[in-house]
Scaffold this active site. Structure first.
Site, PDB file in Angstrom:
ATOM      1  N   GLY A 283      -6.960   5.885   5.315  1.00 37.36           N
ATOM      2  CA  GLY A 283      -6.469   6.582   4.143  1.00 37.36           C
ATOM      3  C   GLY A 283      -6.941   8.028   4.122  1.00 37.36           C
TER       4      GLY A 283
ATOM      5  N   TYR B 256      -9.483   3.336  -5.003  1.00 36.37           N
ATOM      6  CA  TYR B 256      -8.543   4.433  -5.202  1.00 36.37           C
ATOM      7  C   TYR B 256      -8.559   5.030  -6.604  1.00 36.37           C
ATOM      8  CZ  TYR B 256      -6.937   2.860  -0.694  1.00 36.37           C
ATOM      9  OH  TYR B 256      -6.890   2.510   0.623  1.00 36.37           O
TER      10      TYR B 256
ATOM     11  N   ASP C 142     -15.216  -0.396   9.500  1.00 37.24           N
ATOM     12  CA  ASP C 142     -16.021  -0.830   8.360  1.00 37.24           C
ATOM     13  C   ASP C 142     -17.082  -1.803   8.852  1.00 37.24           C
ATOM     14  OD1 ASP C 142     -14.290   0.664   6.795  1.00 37.24           O
ATOM     15  OD2 ASP C 142     -13.006  -1.046   6.336  1.00 37.24           O
TER      16      ASP C 142
ATOM     17  N   ASN D  15      -9.503   0.264  11.140  1.00 38.07           N
ATOM     18  CA  ASN D  15      -8.262   0.782  10.577  1.00 38.07           C
ATOM     19  C   ASN D  15      -7.729   1.879  11.490  1.00 38.07           C
ATOM     20  OD1 ASN D  15      -6.348   2.215   8.895  1.00 38.07           O
ATOM     21  ND2 ASN D  15      -7.240   1.184   7.135  1.00 38.07           N
TER      22      ASN D  15
ATOM     23  N   ARG E  21     -11.106   4.276  11.680  1.00 37.57           N
ATOM     24  CA  ARG E  21     -12.232   4.054  10.762  1.00 37.57           C
ATOM     25  C   ARG E  21     -12.675   2.607  10.908  1.00 37.57           C
ATOM     26  NH1 ARG E  21     -10.244   3.363   5.774  1.00 37.57           N
ATOM     27  NH2 ARG E  21     -10.945   1.205   5.785  1.00 37.57           N
TER      28      ARG E  21
ATOM     29  N   GLU F  68       0.812  -1.212   0.000  1.00 36.91           N
ATOM     30  CA  GLU F  68       0.000   0.000   0.000  1.00 36.91           C
ATOM     31  C   GLU F  68       0.851   1.270   0.000  1.00 36.91           C
ATOM     32  OE1 GLU F  68      -3.656  -0.557   2.662  1.00 36.91           O
ATOM     33  OE2 GLU F  68      -2.319  -2.169   3.331  1.00 36.91           O
TER      34      GLU F  68
ATOM     35  N   SER G 289      -6.768  -2.062   2.203  1.00 31.49           N
ATOM     36  CA  SER G 289      -7.037  -1.670   0.819  1.00 31.49           C
ATOM     37  C   SER G 289      -7.622  -2.802  -0.013  1.00 31.49           C
ATOM     38  CB  SER G 289      -5.763  -1.127   0.140  1.00 31.49           C
ATOM     39  OG  SER G 289      -5.350   0.068   0.768  1.00 31.49           O
TER      40      SER G 289
ATOM     41  N   GLU H  42     -14.045  -4.795  10.178  1.00 34.29           N
ATOM     42  CA  GLU H  42     -12.654  -4.554  10.579  1.00 34.29           C
ATOM     43  C   GLU H  42     -12.489  -3.097  10.947  1.00 34.29           C
ATOM     44  OE1 GLU H  42     -10.104  -4.145   6.618  1.00 34.29           O
ATOM     45  OE2 GLU H  42     -11.385  -5.934   6.572  1.00 34.29           O
TER      46      GLU H  42
END
Length: 324
Positions: free
Chosen positions: A292, A232, A273, A288, A271, A27, A163, A286
């Site tokens: 990003g 992305y 999800d 983070n 963050r 990443e 990602s 999950e």
């Protein structure tokens, strides 16, 4: 590789922020883009900013320049597994974000799931299988048992990483062997979970010193899997920020994100999800610890949906560690 650019005419020249971006993970490109975006925002807020890669020059750079705070914007291994933060603690440099031990727990998807389950949060049923087990027991009997137990569809993903690299939605049993091969290209252990149908959401959390609060959830709608390309490269995915949800559903997903943030001991920002399933239950996927920050990333979208100015928000995050 190192690059440094000071903000011309900075109103706070004594506050120096070093952003760590790049690294050697899959990443790397996303991390570099995140680093550039945050650097631009902090400079717009009047701070002095340097951007540095994680390389053999980093410790010398930190010793010579002694930034007021480091902001790790590294994605993937070393950036999110706590190891870089361990080194920052060794050299007594303050940094933005979660501590190393908590990073390690959040970085491992099965460990994170276990912790949030203990906090009463629901997550899809799953199994965790190392690649070595398939060599010892034979792949097909194990995969047959997985399908028998969890049913279809399934999601296969590496237990570490982000990602959506190595992630596959499996609709039929004959797709499962290939999905395992793709997964093991990014790690030696696979997490296989029951796929949940519903509304896919990302819920960002910020804590500016008065406790964690969730930003408006971002709804993700994509034609096909929400994979690396869809994340992305603009065009393949639609984002709705805020999500098209009723007030009760918004409150439910925000509560889960804050509870996960607290249960995992996260700091500053995160963050989470989730899927809001057909029964209205929030399913944790999950979390983070280094969201990003690119032009299409979910955290900045959520902040804008909350009416926040990114420059001021990022400066407020930094201020917690500098007092300026």
């Amino acid at each position: 590789m190192a690059s440094s650019a000071d903000a011309a005419g900075s109103t706070h020249p004594s506050t120096h922020v070093t952003i760590l971006a790049g690294g050697l993970s899959h990443e790397r490109d996303v991390s570099l883009r995140s680093g550039r975006r945050v650097a631009e925002s902090l400079r717009a807020a009047g701070l002095e900013v340097s951007v540095h890669d994680v390389d053999a020059d980093l410790l010398r750079f930190l010793d010579q320049h002694r930034p007021d705070v480091v902001w790790p914007l590294l994605h993937g291994a070393s950036g999110e597994d706590g190891s870089v933060r361990d080194v920052l603690q060794l050299v007594d440099v303050p940094y933005v974000g979660t501590g190393p031990r908590e990073c390690r727990a959040a970085w491992s998807k099965p460990v994170a799931k276990s912790i949030v389950i203990g906090a009463g949060i629901t997550t899809p049923e799953y199994v965790t299988l190392p690649q070595s087990l398939f060599r010892e027991l034979g792949a097909q009997p194990v995969l047959d048992a997985v399908v028998e137990r969890l049913g279809l569809p399934l999601v296969v993903k590496p237990t570490q990483g982000g990602s959506a690299l190595g992630v596959t939605l499996v609709e039929s049993a004959d797709q499962l062997p290939r999905a395992m091969v793709d997964c093991f290209a990014y790690g030696n252990v696979a997490l296989i979970e029951r796929a949940v149908r519903g509304t896919e959401l990302a819920v960002s959390v910020v804590d500016l010193g008065d406790g964690p609060r969730a930003l408006p959830p971002v709804e993700i709608v994509t034609d096909g899997p929400y994979d690396y390309d869809a994340r992305y490269n603009p065009g393949r995915t639609q984002y709705f920020a805020p999500a098209r949800l009723g007030e009760d559903s918004v409150s439910a997903v925000q509560e889960v994100a804050v509870r996960a943030h607290q249960a995992l001991g996260l700091q500053d920002l995160s963050r989470t999800d989730v899927i809001l399933d057909a029964d209205g239950e929030v399913q944790f996927l999950e979390v983070n610890v280094a969201p990003g920050m690119t032009e299409t990333s979910l955290f900045p979208q959520a902040a804008r949906a909350a009416g926040l100015d990114l420059s001021e928000l990022y400066r407020a995050v930094v201020r917690q560690h500098t007092g300026v």
